[in-house]
Scaffold this motif. Structure first.
Motif, PDB file in Angstrom:
ATOM      1  N   VAL A   1       0.860  -1.046  -0.072  1.00  0.00           N
ATOM      2  CA  VAL A   1      -0.118   0.108   0.014  1.00  0.00           C
ATOM      3  C   VAL A   1       0.842   1.378   0.057  1.00  0.00           C
ATOM      4  O   VAL A   1       1.652   1.342   0.890  1.00  0.00           O
ATOM      5  N   VAL A   2       0.418   2.262  -0.768  1.00  0.00           N
ATOM      6  CA  VAL A   2       1.351   3.455  -1.068  1.00  0.00           C
ATOM      7  C   VAL A   2       0.492   4.653  -0.487  1.00  0.00           C
ATOM      8  O   VAL A   2       1.181   5.640  -0.191  1.00  0.00           O
ATOM      9  N   ALA A   3      -0.767   4.538  -0.539  1.00  0.00           N
ATOM     10  CA  ALA A   3      -1.582   5.544  -0.110  1.00  0.00           C
ATOM     11  C   ALA A   3      -2.878   4.727   0.679  1.00  0.00           C
ATOM     12  O   ALA A   3      -3.135   4.172   0.184  1.00  0.00           O
ATOM     13  N   GLY A   4      -3.374   5.476   1.635  1.00  0.00           N
ATOM     14  CA  GLY A   4      -4.780   5.082   2.354  1.00  0.00           C
ATOM     15  C   GLY A   4      -5.289   5.922   3.084  1.00  0.00           C
ATOM     16  O   GLY A   4      -4.828   7.160   3.302  1.00  0.00           O
ATOM     17  N   ASP A   5      -6.644   5.972   2.970  1.00  0.00           N
ATOM     18  CA  ASP A   5      -7.653   7.078   3.787  1.00  0.00           C
ATOM     19  C   ASP A   5      -8.525   6.161   4.497  1.00  0.00           C
ATOM     20  O   ASP A   5      -9.091   5.175   4.424  1.00  0.00           O
ATOM     21  N   GLY A   6      -8.589   6.737   5.859  1.00  0.00           N
ATOM     22  CA  GLY A   6      -9.533   6.087   6.858  1.00  0.00           C
ATOM     23  C   GLY A   6      -9.180   6.282   8.040  1.00  0.00           C
ATOM     24  O   GLY A   6      -8.114   6.780   8.536  1.00  0.00           O
ATOM     25  N   PRO A   7      -9.846   5.479   9.284  1.00  0.00           N
ATOM     26  CA  PRO A   7     -11.015   4.791   8.818  1.00  0.00           C
ATOM     27  C   PRO A   7     -12.325   5.424   8.990  1.00  0.00           C
ATOM     28  O   PRO A   7     -12.257   6.445   9.555  1.00  0.00           O
ATOM     29  N   GLU A   8     -13.274   4.885   8.139  1.00  0.00           N
ATOM     30  CA  GLU A   8     -14.585   5.165   8.123  1.00  0.00           C
ATOM     31  C   GLU A   8     -15.220   4.370   9.239  1.00  0.00           C
ATOM     32  O   GLU A   8     -15.643   3.075   8.389  1.00  0.00           O
ATOM     33  N   ARG A   9     -15.715   4.655  10.110  1.00  0.00           N
ATOM     34  CA  ARG A   9     -16.577   3.688  11.096  1.00  0.00           C
ATOM     35  C   ARG A   9     -18.111   3.713  10.973  1.00  0.00           C
ATOM     36  O   ARG A   9     -18.700   4.644  10.703  1.00  0.00           O
ATOM     37  N   ILE A  10     -18.448   2.469  10.677  1.00  0.00           N
ATOM     38  CA  ILE A  10     -19.792   2.257  10.293  1.00  0.00           C
ATOM     39  C   ILE A  10     -20.592   1.298  11.557  1.00  0.00           C
ATOM     40  O   ILE A  10     -19.862   0.302  11.949  1.00  0.00           O
ATOM     41  N   PHE A  11     -21.518   1.759  12.332  1.00  0.00           N
ATOM     42  CA  PHE A  11     -22.134   0.919  13.313  1.00  0.00           C
ATOM     43  C   PHE A  11     -23.263   0.197  12.650  1.00  0.00           C
ATOM     44  O   PHE A  11     -23.910   0.344  12.059  1.00  0.00           O
ATOM     45  N   GLY A  12     -23.669  -0.896  13.513  1.00  0.00           N
ATOM     46  CA  GLY A  12     -24.594  -1.805  13.224  1.00  0.00           C
ATOM     47  C   GLY A  12     -25.858  -1.249  13.390  1.00  0.00           C
ATOM     48  O   GLY A  12     -26.134  -0.311  14.282  1.00  0.00           O
ATOM     49  N   GLU A  13     -26.842  -1.763  12.724  1.00  0.00           N
ATOM     50  CA  GLU A  13     -28.341  -1.417  12.715  1.00  0.00           C
ATOM     51  C   GLU A  13     -28.888  -2.111  14.016  1.00  0.00           C
ATOM     52  O   GLU A  13     -29.474  -2.937  13.673  1.00  0.00           O
ATOM     53  N   TRP A  14     -28.898  -1.217  14.991  1.00  0.00           N
ATOM     54  CA  TRP A  14     -29.463  -2.023  16.259  1.00  0.00           C
ATOM     55  C   TRP A  14     -30.979  -2.252  16.108  1.00  0.00           C
ATOM     56  O   TRP A  14     -31.442  -3.174  16.925  1.00  0.00           O
ATOM     57  N   TRP A  15     -31.646  -1.453  15.485  1.00  0.00           N
ATOM     58  CA  TRP A  15     -33.184  -1.484  15.713  1.00  0.00           C
ATOM     59  C   TRP A  15     -33.527  -2.874  14.627  1.00  0.00           C
ATOM     60  O   TRP A  15     -34.627  -3.295  14.509  1.00  0.00           O
TER      61      TRP A  15
END
Length: 632
Positions: A550-564
């Motif tokens: 890997v030469v370039a990276g972006d993140g993290p983008e955190r996504i939570f579960g749909e608890w409903w």
């Protein structure tokens, strides 16, 4: 043996408004307690509670909700429970407010506002709460000429002496702070019509609206499918309770007897054996026979109060004094005169049929009959203001076998040429055998199709091309499943964020967050992942037997579960990264969990074949979710 059930909804008008208000109220305001539930006041189901974090850390408030542990009102002291029970035993309009019970969580009433607050802001104590629907006495009124008449009253208002038929001005004078709303009989009747249609589809072939507060159900030969009459009645009452409606039901051999027992029997469920209708109706008042007000007034002058008083009387003098309608209602209730039920009819599909004098088998003759059927069907659709969306063409051969050709259109249409062209494309799939003698064309699905106002335009302006005919022809050749659009769905989880829609539907606006053009069918496990903990993007990984630097990276983008959706997604977490390797390939990868707490692993169900990873000597396993990320 005829068996008829009468479903009685005594509080339909009040409870329908309560269901509407409940959908717009706050969750904590619409959770009644089961302590006030009864036969006339059902208790709706309580929402499931989410798991609570036992170790919240520095914050004293649990992540799963609930009272703060150190609050003085969190415990249930005996004297508090005793006071709450005494308050709950009082009538609804006399119950003390929450502030008088020691609960200091609500705002105090304005000190400079005049007038009484009898029940205006009243609320029940915590844990012993009464049904919020009857927190204030409520009535519904309707204007009849120059007067306003009470048409419905809740149980709390009935306890105070209010009843339908009373003048609205008198009711306001008797009860200060009365909640007065306008009646909506059209909405109530529409709800009954929907219930009747639902009953026809799932309970009985014949159902009809008996009066503004009930239904008739013909149960002849159907109750064995539900475990008997008693089991059917219990299920029906439970179904109404889930809808927030108070219900009573009676089953008898005649519609009149079932109607009378459901309203004046005094029990939620009454089942009268066949032949016992007379004994069951005898102690009921004359109003149970659906007599006119004039007949009831005349019976009162002669001292007739019960149905048993009418049974031994001669029919001639009784008809002269109370009218022939009284004799008819009495005979219908005891079974001497039939009372048929005119059931509601669901949507009747438009049908055009041709029965041929001689069997046909050539493509030309079949095409000619198809043209005649389409013309007949289009005329029926035009009279009903509909457009065909799905058609079923049936061929019946002389040997009795049937063949069906089914197809659909992108939007409702009554274009004869277009429909004939679509049907002609399917003629080669028909096997006429020794000949076809009956052809039937049915519009199994039809949408409203009215005149559309065209915008003013000059002669040289180009009009947008109508793609519906082209889409219909392509669907007839390659199948309707091959033509679709991708529309966004309100979901943070990537595999749930898109859905297939029709080719002519207008999708919603896409989110501003960048997402890959396509996803792999299943996420694939990465190997030899090297990354700096806890949130740095991977520096190296192996996928499908090939190493990537890997030469370039972006993140993290955190996504939570749909608890409903599922309790298992309450703590589910994913961290997504966009990375680019030395060869210019771009990938969208994610890891399960937040890299610190192992209980935050991903438990989302739409990921078959996914493998869980873990931390090993500073290396973290990730899953490839999609390739070919759009460049920034």
């Amino acid at each position: 043996m005829i068996r008829v059930a009468s479903l009685y909804l005594p509080q339909l008008a009040i409870e329908r408004l309560a269901r509407t208000e409940r959908s717009h109220a706050r969750p904590e305001a619409v959770r009644p307690a089961a302590a006030q539930a009864g036969p006339d006041r059902p208790a709706p189901p309580v929402a499931p509670s989410l798991p609570v974090d036992d170790d919240p850390g520095a914050c004293s408030v649990p992540r799963g909700g609930g009272w703060r542990p150190g609050a003085r009102w969190a415990g249930e002291r005996p004297e508090k429970v005793r006071a709450a029970m005494q308050a709950a035993s009082l009538p609804q309009h006399q119950q003390p407010s929450m502030r008088e019970l020691g609960r200091r969580s609500e705002a105090a009433p304005p000190p400079f506002r005049g007038g009484t607050q009898q029940g205006a802001e009243a609320a029940a104590p915590p844990g012993i709460t009464a049904d919020w629907t009857w927190a204030r006495p409520r009535i519904l009124i309707e204007a009849i000429g120059q007067r306003e008449i009470v048409t419905a009253a809740c149980p709390a208002a009935r306890e105070l002496g209010l009843a339908p038929g009373m003048a609205a001005a008198q009711a306001r004078a008797l009860i200060p702070g009365l909640d007065v709303l306008s009646a909506q009989p059209e909405q109530d009747h529409a709800l009954l019509d929907r219930l009747a249609l639902y009953a026809v589809r799932g309970w009985t072939p014949t159902a009809a609206v008996s009066d503004p507060e009930g239904l008739w159900l013909d149960l002849t030969g159907t109750t064995h499918l539900f475990g008997g009459e008693e089991r059917f009645c219990e299920r029906l009452v439970a179904f109404c309770r889930r809808l927030g409606l108070t219900a009573r039901i009676a089953v008898a051999g005649t519609a009149g007897a079932a109607f009378a027992l459901a309203r004046f029997g005094g029990r939620p469920v009454m089942i009268v054996p066949a032949g016992s209708e007379v004994a069951a109706l005898a102690p009921l008042p004359l109003a149970a026979l659906r007599l006119s007000p004039e007949a009831l007034a005349a019976a009162g002058r002669f001292g007739l109060e019960r149905i048993a008083d009418l049974l031994p009387m001669p029919r001639g003098p009784l008809a002269r004094r109370l009218g022939m309608s009284t004799i008819k209602r009495l005979d219908q209730a005891i079974g001497r005169v039939a009372e048929p039920i005119s059931g509601v009819v669901p949507f009747e599909a438009p049908v055009a049929e041709r029965r041929l004098l001689e069997p046909i088998g050539t493509a030309e003759s079949i095409a000619q009959v198809i043209g005649d059927l389409v013309v007949d069907l289009v005329e029926i659709l035009r009279e009903r203001g509909l457009g065909a969306r799905a058609l079923d063409l049936m061929f019946q051969r002389i040997d009795g076998t049937e063949q069906h050709v089914v197809f659909g259109t992108a939007r409702g249409t009554r274009d004869v040429r277009h429909l004939v062209r679509l049907l002609s494309l399917r003629i080669d799939t028909v096997d006429p055998g020794l000949g076809v003698e009956v052809m039937r064309l049915t519009a199994t699905r039809a949408d409203a199709l009215d005149a559309v106002a065209l915008p003013a335009a000059f002669g040289g302006d180009d009009k947008p091309t109508d793609l519906a005919p082209l889409i219909d022809q392509l669907s007839a050749r390659i199948g309707s499943a091959a033509l679709f659009k991708v529309a966004p769905v309100e979901s943070d989880v990537p595999e749930r964020a898109t859905a297939r829609v029709g080719p002519l539907e207008t999708p919603a606006k896409w989110t501003k967050w960048r997402r890959p053009a396509r996803l792999l069918r299943r996420p694939e496990l990465l190997h030899n992942v090297v990354a700096l903990l806890p949130d740095a993007a991977p520096r190296r990984f192996s996928w499908r037997g090939k190493a990537h630097v890997v030469v370039a990276g972006d993140g993290p983008e955190r996504i939570f579960g749909e608890w409903w959706r599922r309790d298992g997604e309450v703590w589910a977490v994913r961290d997504y990264y966009q990375v680019e390797d030395a060869e210019g390939g771009r990938y969208w990868i994610f890891r399960r969990g937040d890299g610190v707490d192992g209980t935050t692993g991903d438990t989302l169900p739409p990921l078959p074949g996914a493998h869980s990873g873990g931390d090993q000597r500073g290396r973290r396993r990730c899953l490839v979710q999609c390739t070919h990320v759009s460049p920034p």
